[in-house]
Design a protein around this motif. Structure first.
Motif, PDB file in Angstrom:
ATOM      1  N   LEU A  41       0.745  -1.139   0.008  1.00  0.00           N
ATOM      2  CA  LEU A  41       0.013  -0.087   0.170  1.00  0.00           C
ATOM      3  C   LEU A  41       0.759   1.222  -0.056  1.00  0.00           C
ATOM      4  CD1 LEU A  41      -2.866  -1.252   2.394  1.00  0.00           C
ATOM      5  CD2 LEU A  41      -3.206  -0.503  -0.015  1.00  0.00           C
ATOM      6  N   ASP A  42       2.118   1.246   0.700  1.00  0.00           N
ATOM      7  CA  ASP A  42       3.123   2.265   0.304  1.00  0.00           C
ATOM      8  C   ASP A  42       2.654   3.443   0.889  1.00  0.00           C
ATOM      9  OD1 ASP A  42       5.764   3.044   0.279  1.00  0.00           O
ATOM     10  OD2 ASP A  42       5.230   3.363  -2.016  1.00  0.00           O
ATOM     11  N   ASP A  43       2.286   4.459  -0.228  1.00  0.00           N
ATOM     12  CA  ASP A  43       1.963   5.821   0.008  1.00  0.00           C
ATOM     13  C   ASP A  43       0.406   6.042   0.188  1.00  0.00           C
ATOM     14  OD1 ASP A  43       1.271   5.555  -2.590  1.00  0.00           O
ATOM     15  OD2 ASP A  43       2.337   7.480  -3.077  1.00  0.00           O
ATOM     16  N   ARG A  44      -0.338   4.920   0.220  1.00  0.00           N
ATOM     17  CA  ARG A  44      -1.831   5.063   0.354  1.00  0.00           C
ATOM     18  C   ARG A  44      -2.171   5.173   1.860  1.00  0.00           C
ATOM     19  NH1 ARG A  44      -4.746   0.684  -3.792  1.00  0.00           N
ATOM     20  NH2 ARG A  44      -6.697   1.445  -2.191  1.00  0.00           N
ATOM     21  N   VAL A  45      -1.558   6.321   2.489  1.00  0.00           N
ATOM     22  CA  VAL A  45      -1.516   6.441   3.798  1.00  0.00           C
ATOM     23  C   VAL A  45      -3.003   6.346   4.587  1.00  0.00           C
ATOM     24  CG1 VAL A  45      -0.966   8.006   5.719  1.00  0.00           C
ATOM     25  CG2 VAL A  45       0.534   7.798   3.672  1.00  0.00           C
ATOM     26  N   ARG A  98      -4.213   2.788   5.026  1.00  0.00           N
ATOM     27  CA  ARG A  98      -3.231   2.351   5.813  1.00  0.00           C
ATOM     28  C   ARG A  98      -3.569   2.485   7.277  1.00  0.00           C
ATOM     29  NH1 ARG A  98       3.047   2.448   4.038  1.00  0.00           N
ATOM     30  NH2 ARG A  98       3.048   1.144   5.969  1.00  0.00           N
ATOM     31  N   ILE A  99      -4.036   3.780   7.337  1.00  0.00           N
ATOM     32  CA  ILE A  99      -4.458   4.240   8.689  1.00  0.00           C
ATOM     33  C   ILE A  99      -5.792   3.512   8.872  1.00  0.00           C
ATOM     34  CG2 ILE A  99      -5.336   6.434   9.832  1.00  0.00           C
ATOM     35  CD1 ILE A  99      -3.293   7.963   8.888  1.00  0.00           C
ATOM     36  N   ALA A 100      -6.636   3.641   7.944  1.00  0.00           N
ATOM     37  CA  ALA A 100      -8.104   3.098   8.308  1.00  0.00           C
ATOM     38  C   ALA A 100      -8.054   1.560   8.479  1.00  0.00           C
ATOM     39  CB  ALA A 100      -8.916   3.110   6.820  1.00  0.00           C
ATOM     40  N   ARG A 142       3.497  11.310   6.807  1.00  0.00           N
ATOM     41  CA  ARG A 142       2.881  12.076   7.603  1.00  0.00           C
ATOM     42  C   ARG A 142       1.267  11.748   7.028  1.00  0.00           C
ATOM     43  NH1 ARG A 142       6.451  16.922   4.245  1.00  0.00           N
ATOM     44  NH2 ARG A 142       8.082  17.027   5.673  1.00  0.00           N
ATOM     45  N   GLY A 143       0.439  12.138   8.134  1.00  0.00           N
ATOM     46  CA  GLY A 143      -0.778  11.814   7.957  1.00  0.00           C
ATOM     47  C   GLY A 143      -1.721  12.256   9.385  1.00  0.00           C
ATOM     48  N   ARG A 144      -2.848  11.984   9.320  1.00  0.00           N
ATOM     49  CA  ARG A 144      -3.776  12.561  10.273  1.00  0.00           C
ATOM     50  C   ARG A 144      -3.996  11.127  11.400  1.00  0.00           C
ATOM     51  NH1 ARG A 144      -6.096  14.281   5.641  1.00  0.00           N
ATOM     52  NH2 ARG A 144      -7.215  12.394   5.201  1.00  0.00           N
ATOM     53  N   ARG A 157       5.993  25.432   0.335  1.00  0.00           N
ATOM     54  CA  ARG A 157       4.486  24.878  -0.001  1.00  0.00           C
ATOM     55  C   ARG A 157       4.570  23.541  -0.520  1.00  0.00           C
ATOM     56  NH1 ARG A 157       0.411  28.210   0.212  1.00  0.00           N
ATOM     57  NH2 ARG A 157       0.719  30.378   0.019  1.00  0.00           N
ATOM     58  N   ALA A 158       5.833  23.343  -1.274  1.00  0.00           N
ATOM     59  CA  ALA A 158       6.189  21.723  -1.664  1.00  0.00           C
ATOM     60  C   ALA A 158       6.298  20.902  -0.706  1.00  0.00           C
ATOM     61  CB  ALA A 158       7.321  21.763  -2.832  1.00  0.00           C
ATOM     62  N   GLU A 159       7.160  21.504   0.248  1.00  0.00           N
ATOM     63  CA  GLU A 159       7.443  20.481   1.421  1.00  0.00           C
ATOM     64  C   GLU A 159       6.033  20.282   2.449  1.00  0.00           C
ATOM     65  OE1 GLU A 159       8.958  18.089   3.706  1.00  0.00           O
ATOM     66  OE2 GLU A 159      10.563  19.195   2.490  1.00  0.00           O
ATOM     67  N   LEU A 160       5.194  21.108   2.404  1.00  0.00           N
ATOM     68  CA  LEU A 160       3.917  20.916   3.144  1.00  0.00           C
ATOM     69  C   LEU A 160       3.144  19.991   2.476  1.00  0.00           C
ATOM     70  CD1 LEU A 160       3.341  24.563   4.672  1.00  0.00           C
ATOM     71  CD2 LEU A 160       3.906  22.763   5.676  1.00  0.00           C
ATOM     72  N   ALA A 161       3.222  19.874   1.298  1.00  0.00           N
ATOM     73  CA  ALA A 161       2.280  19.153   0.350  1.00  0.00           C
ATOM     74  C   ALA A 161       2.876  17.694   0.376  1.00  0.00           C
ATOM     75  CB  ALA A 161       2.272  19.712  -1.029  1.00  0.00           C
ATOM     76  N   ARG A 162       4.064  17.480   0.739  1.00  0.00           N
ATOM     77  CA  ARG A 162       4.743  15.962   0.714  1.00  0.00           C
ATOM     78  C   ARG A 162       4.012  15.203   1.807  1.00  0.00           C
ATOM     79  NH1 ARG A 162       9.701  18.978  -0.181  1.00  0.00           N
ATOM     80  NH2 ARG A 162      10.411  18.777  -2.362  1.00  0.00           N
TER      81      ARG A 162
END
Length: 697
Positions: A293-297, A300-302, A331-333, A654-659
């Motif tokens: 799943l990798d970047d499907r954060v 993965r959290i769910a 990064r994620g919620r 902005r690019a960093e915050l979007a990563r």
């Protein structure tokens, strides 16, 4: 058995620890009737003959004998020998940078040809593994599929056998190994991948046992990430629930006594980890699925949230360990995840509580949603050490207290006070967490002072005093000035400069109230250590504003011939002094063109802080931002101070915050502060952006 072993000149061959004349005894030990002797022999093979995956000439000489042992049904514990052969013959040389970097003149040099010869030799005898897929020993059947998929030169034939075997095999864990081996073939042989993906998709939906469908889904995701179904979380959750209610088909094994070998210790840890869990194999399946799943954060959290709500404590434990890897990289919620992990602290299963505590310790400010659960755990758990656990004890109250303190919750303060007052030793991380507590930690000052007064001025002074000095600086515990001076004056030769630097940093934090320490700080301005001299300059400036002396000490490190470490120490000290050190700006400008990235970054940040000139500073900071991601926290800290003057940095911010990937995420390990450092970067980026937006940029 082992025909011809005496004909090999083993003494002329070598392994990790010298001549290989002990190898015949190891090979014979693998065939012993004594389980302890077999384990010792296998441990010796991994420890010397195949040390850390290396292939020596003695390793090559062993291959025919290992294949003979595997083929003999009278030899016990052959599963371990199959795994050893799989490791010896399965090293992939494609793109192996480590092998390319080996120095042929190095005494430990191992020719790359050894690995190729090992792969060829094991592959030449790999037909033996075909006879093992229906071996009476389930551990042998468990190891054989991976060996075939990794080593046999006819993958299509292996694929047919594995799928056929799946129709008659009844052991769940062996069936999972068969599916994993099929997935391995798909990854290694592109010509077979399409048909394998179709088969895995069918198997994941077929009328099969839930564990098998889960394994197929995990391998499908691994082999064809684009084919991962959108409802993967729901499907996995349903399958896990079915797995939980399905009877175990293999009896629970009685743990064996720990053997004095590395293999024995690993086995004991695995047995302890699996004890009481009906389906411990789900952990590896979910790890595989999460990797795919990798970047499907969000997915993965769910999935982790669903696991954390499972009635099965083992699945909840797996979720915590998996989330540790997720939150370290992405990064994620995570608020709901952290809250649910906190809820595990009240579970009766100690391994689950240990996993939850270990996870929460590393979250720092992200641990806030679990603060109430941590406080309840600390208030209601049986009395125990808050500082250091007893030898061999699991992480407990001390770990929970560390997590609570790092989250910045003031409820940690009275417990920290109790630990400082009552316990002989206090975990150093607890003292370094004091700065997260802000003004609430001020009542700790008298206790910190008393502990510092008790520290002996011996060779262990730095280890014992540095955390206390850091905490005293955080709470501005100026009443401890006499104790700080005692340590500064009495520092032994062992790590003396480190002790002095720590003391001076604390004195600088105390400010003018500690003016009594001025003579000591002035004396150390001329230290041969740039770190000590620079910190002394900061202390002198902080204690009474003596600028001339401070600048004189610092500028001697900003000259040709200074090392990068020396230059950076002086530049940071000048930055801390600020505009009053404006006359040092020309010396700092010389560092903007240095070859050392950190010299450029520290010089640029200090130049902004002393001169407020963004023109020469901003290009250097932005170049460093792109060149080395590990410089971004230091750069963002300066950009946040620059406000509208850093407008040109807005696209990068902005690019960093979007990563979604953390800037410091590594595949080869993690540090305890990695998540905290990345969250600090995000906070600084938001602050810098807010300043720009406030001024209309």
């Amino acid at each position: 058995m082992l025909t011809g072993i005496e004909e090999v000149d083993w003494a002329s061959l070598g392994h990790a620890y010298g001549p290989a004349d002990d190898v015949p005894e190891l090979l014979q030990g693998l065939a012993s009737d004594d389980p302890a002797e077999r384990e010792n022999a296998l441990d010796g093979m991994y420890g010397a003959v195949h040390h850390q995956g290396d292939v020596y000439d003695s390793t090559l000489a062993c291959i025919p004998f290992l294949l003979e042992l595997v083929a003999d049904p009278t030899v016990q514990d052959r599963g371990g020998i199959v795994e050893l052969l799989t490791s010896i013959g399965g090293i992939d040389l494609c793109g192996d940078e480590e092998l390319d970097e080996l120095d042929p003149d190095d005494a430990d040099f191992i020719p790359a040809a050894n690995y190729a010869m090992a792969a060829a030799a094991v592959a030449a005898g790999a037909d033996v593994f075909f006879d093992l897929v229906d071996d009476p020993d389930p551990e042998v059947r468990l190891a054989a599929p991976c060996a075939l998929a990794s080593l046999h030169y006819e993958p299509a034939r292996v694929l047919d056998l594995l799928r056929e075997r799946l129709t008659v095999e009844r052991d769940t864990e062996v069936r999972l190994a068969l599916v994993a081996a099929v997935g391995r073939i798909a990854l290694r042989h592109e010509s077979l991948r399409a048909q394998i993906v179709d088969w895995l998709d069918w198997l994941s939906r077929a009328a099969q046992a839930p564990g098998l469908r889960l394994a197929a889904l995990a391998q499908l995701a691994r082999c064809a990430p684009a084919a991962i179904p959108m409802d993967v979380v729901d499907r996995v959750t349903v399958l896990l629930d079915e797995v939980r209610t399905t009877p175990r088909d293999r009896p629970v094994e009685t743990p064996r006594a720990a053997a004095p070998t590395l293999i024995g210790q690993v086995r004991e840890l695995l047995e302890e980890h699996s004890a009481g869990r009906p389906t411990p194999w789900t952990e590896e399946l979910l790890r595989t699925l999460h990797g795919a799943l990798d970047d499907r954060v969000d997915d993965r959290i769910a999935l982790i949230v669903a696991q954390l709500r499972s009635p099965d404590w083992g699945q909840r434990s797996d979720a915590i360990w998996l989330c540790g890897g997720l939150i370290r990289v992405w990064r994620g919620r995570y608020d709901e995840v952290v809250r649910l992990v906190g809820a595990q602290l009240s579970d009766p299963e100690p391994r689950l509580r240990e996993a939850a505590t270990s996870f929460l310790e590393r979250l720092f400010e992200l641990g806030g949603p679990a603060a109430d659960a941590l406080a309840v755990r600390l208030a209601t758990s049986p009395a125990g050490p808050l500082g250091l656990p007893a030898p061999g004890a699991r992480a407990g109250r001390g770990g929970a207290l560390l997590a609570l303190a790092r989250s910045g919750d003031a409820r940690a303060v009275p417990l920290l006070a109790r630990a400082l007052e009552e316990e002989r030793e206090v975990r150093r991380e607890l003292l370094y967490a004091v700065d997260a507590l802000g003004p609430a930690a001020l009542p700790l000052a008298p206790l910190l002072r008393r502990r510092l007064a008790e520290v002996e001025l011996d060779d262990l002074l730095y280890d014992r005093a540095a955390p206390l000095l850091f905490a005293l600086a955080a709470v501005r515990g100026t009443q401890a000035l006499p104790e700080v001076l005692r340590v500064l004056r009495g520092a032994p030769s062992n790590r003396q400069d480190w002790v002095r630097e720590a003391c001076l940093r604390t004195l600088a934090a105390f400010g003018p109230v500690a003016r009594e320490a001025l003579p000591e700080a002035r004396r150390l301005l001329g230290s041969d250590s740039a770190a000590v001299s620079a910190m002394a300059a900061r202390a002198v400036w902080s204690l009474d504003g003596s600028l001339t002396e401070a600048l004189g000490a610092l500028e001697r490190w900003l000259r040709p011939g200074a090392t990068g470490v020396e230059w950076c120490a002086a530049a940071q000290a000048l930055g801390a002094i600020g505009p009053a050190a404006a006359e040092a700006a020309p010396a700092l400008r010389a560092g903007l063109g240095a070859r050392d990235l950190w010299v450029r970054v520290r010089s640029a940040a200090a130049l902004w802080r002393v001169a407020g000139d963004a023109g020469p500073v901003l290009p250097v900071l932005l170049a460093a931002w792109e060149e080395n991601r590990h410089a971004r926290v230091a750069v963002a800290e300066c950009l946040a101070e620059m406000g509208s003057a850093a407008a040109a940095a807005e696209p990068a911010i902005r690019a960093e915050l979007a990563r979604s990937r953390r800037h410091n995420a590594r595949e080869d390990g993690a540090g305890s502060h990695d998540v905290h450092d990345d969250e600090k970067l995000l906070t600084l980026c938001r602050a810098a952006l807010s300043q720009m937006e406030r001024h209309g940029f």
